[in-house]
Design a protein around this motif. Structure first.
Motif, mmCIF file in Angstrom:
data_model
loop_
_atom_site.group_PDB
_atom_site.id
_atom_site.type_symbol
_atom_site.label_atom_id
_atom_site.label_comp_id
_atom_site.label_asym_id
_atom_site.label_seq_id
_atom_site.Cartn_x
_atom_site.Cartn_y
_atom_site.Cartn_z
ATOM 1 N N UNK A 1 -14.101 12.780 -2.558
ATOM 2 C CA UNK A 1 -12.797 13.418 -2.402
ATOM 3 C C UNK A 1 -11.714 12.633 -3.126
ATOM 4 N N UNK A 2 -11.921 11.322 -3.266
ATOM 5 C CA UNK A 2 -10.951 10.468 -3.959
ATOM 6 C C UNK A 2 -11.667 9.247 -4.517
ATOM 7 N N UNK A 3 -11.251 8.826 -5.708
ATOM 8 C CA UNK A 3 -11.785 7.621 -6.358
ATOM 9 C C UNK A 3 -10.609 6.809 -6.885
ATOM 10 N N UNK A 4 -10.657 5.508 -6.680
ATOM 11 C CA UNK A 4 -9.563 4.628 -7.093
ATOM 12 C C UNK A 4 -10.083 3.392 -7.820
ATOM 13 N N UNK A 5 -9.326 2.938 -8.800
ATOM 14 C CA UNK A 5 -9.501 1.611 -9.360
ATOM 15 C C UNK A 5 -8.637 0.695 -8.507
ATOM 16 N N UNK A 6 -9.185 -0.426 -8.088
ATOM 17 C CA UNK A 6 -8.458 -1.376 -7.251
ATOM 18 C C UNK A 6 -7.923 -2.484 -8.165
ATOM 19 N N UNK A 7 -6.609 -2.641 -8.166
ATOM 20 C CA UNK A 7 -5.954 -3.676 -8.964
ATOM 21 C C UNK A 7 -5.324 -4.710 -8.045
ATOM 22 N N UNK A 8 -5.531 -5.985 -8.380
ATOM 23 C CA UNK A 8 -4.847 -7.068 -7.673
ATOM 24 C C UNK A 8 -3.505 -7.255 -8.362
ATOM 25 N N UNK A 9 -2.461 -7.331 -7.545
ATOM 26 C CA UNK A 9 -1.108 -7.547 -8.065
ATOM 27 C C UNK A 9 -0.764 -9.024 -7.940
ATOM 28 N N UNK A 10 -0.117 -9.572 -8.966
ATOM 29 C CA UNK A 10 0.319 -10.956 -8.866
ATOM 30 C C UNK A 10 1.834 -11.016 -8.683
ATOM 31 N N UNK B 1 -0.071 1.402 -2.562
ATOM 32 C CA UNK B 1 0.421 0.081 -2.962
ATOM 33 C C UNK B 1 0.661 -0.779 -1.733
ATOM 34 N N UNK B 2 0.314 -2.050 -1.860
ATOM 35 C CA UNK B 2 0.610 -3.034 -0.834
ATOM 36 C C UNK B 2 1.135 -4.278 -1.543
ATOM 37 N N UNK B 3 1.307 -5.350 -0.804
ATOM 38 C CA UNK B 3 1.820 -6.584 -1.417
ATOM 39 C C UNK B 3 0.889 -7.121 -2.494
ATOM 40 N N UNK B 4 -0.423 -7.028 -2.275
ATOM 41 C CA UNK B 4 -1.390 -7.645 -3.188
ATOM 42 C C UNK B 4 -2.287 -6.666 -3.935
ATOM 43 N N UNK B 5 -2.222 -5.372 -3.594
ATOM 44 C CA UNK B 5 -3.176 -4.400 -4.137
ATOM 45 C C UNK B 5 -2.471 -3.107 -4.534
ATOM 46 N N UNK B 6 -2.965 -2.521 -5.620
ATOM 47 C CA UNK B 6 -2.575 -1.173 -6.022
ATOM 48 C C UNK B 6 -3.845 -0.364 -6.226
ATOM 49 N N UNK B 7 -3.888 0.810 -5.618
ATOM 50 C CA UNK B 7 -4.981 1.748 -5.866
ATOM 51 C C UNK B 7 -4.494 2.747 -6.907
ATOM 52 N N UNK B 8 -5.197 2.839 -8.014
ATOM 53 C CA UNK B 8 -4.871 3.795 -9.073
ATOM 54 C C UNK B 8 -5.977 4.858 -9.111
ATOM 55 N N UNK B 9 -5.599 6.135 -9.167
ATOM 56 C CA UNK B 9 -6.630 7.178 -9.238
ATOM 57 C C UNK B 9 -7.574 6.924 -10.418
ATOM 58 N N UNK B 10 -8.851 7.044 -10.168
ATOM 59 C CA UNK B 10 -9.867 6.852 -11.207
ATOM 60 C C UNK B 10 -10.256 8.214 -11.769
#
Length: 180
Positions: A51-60, A7-16
């Motif tokens: 080794x890892x896969x993520x869905x990238x979500x923009x946080x508002x 998690x960051x200010x603008x992005x969340x990586x969720x395991x895919x």
């Protein structure tokens, strides 16, 4: 010691998961990804060699999220390197692009004994992988593969960029502090 932030200010990586394969396929299809197999084949093989896969979500600002991309890390090679992929929909703010690439890169260094993280792109500037401007010191141009990829009716050069652990441990850690 690095922490595998997702998690960051603008992005969340969720395991895919395998159940997310059709969402990822849709993103790659919208981006015009080269050599995309039929969807049934893609769903069946989703995550293999990763080794890892993520869905990238923009946080508002209101706490909501929107799916804007996919990132993945290949299997770690015995030489200590792996390939990172970050596929983002067009038109995103620079902060989202930078943070998605930063979180993905950091995850590789935090989770495994990774020596280098590679990015392959048809663009010649590291800004396309989120490391432009003052952040470009984190990235080293390693190779250009002339006329290596064919899509959209033409041949493209592929530029190979690498982020080294020794650079990440100092400069990447500072960048991470700014975004999380």
């Amino acid at each position: 010691m690095l922490f595998p932030h997702t998690d960051s200010r603008h992005v969340t990586l969720r395991p895919a998961a395998a159940s997310d394969a059709t969402k990822v396929y849709d993103i790659l299809f919208k981006l015009g990804s080269a050599a995309l197999p039929m969807i049934d084949t893609y769903v069946e093989q989703f995550g293999r060699g990763k080794s890892a896969c993520f869905l990238v979500h923009r946080r508002d600002a209101d706490g909501g999220e929107e799916l804007v991309g996919f990132s993945a890390l290949g299997d770690l090679a015995p030489a200590g390197h792996l390939r990172a992929e970050v596929h983002l929909l067009p038109g995103l703010d620079e902060d989202v692009v930078t943070e998605a690439h930063t979180l993905t890169t950091n995850f590789a260094f935090a989770m495994w004994r990774t020596r280098k993280v590679y990015f392959h792109t048809t663009e010649s500037s590291p800004s396309v992988i989120g490391f432009g401007g003052e952040r470009s010191v984190l990235v080293r141009a390693e190779a250009v593969l002339p006329s290596h990829a064919f899509f959209h009716g033409r041949l493209w050069d592929v530029h190979v960029f690498a982020v080294y652990r020794e650079d990440w441990d100092i400069l990447g850690a500072d960048l991470l502090k700014q975004i999380v």
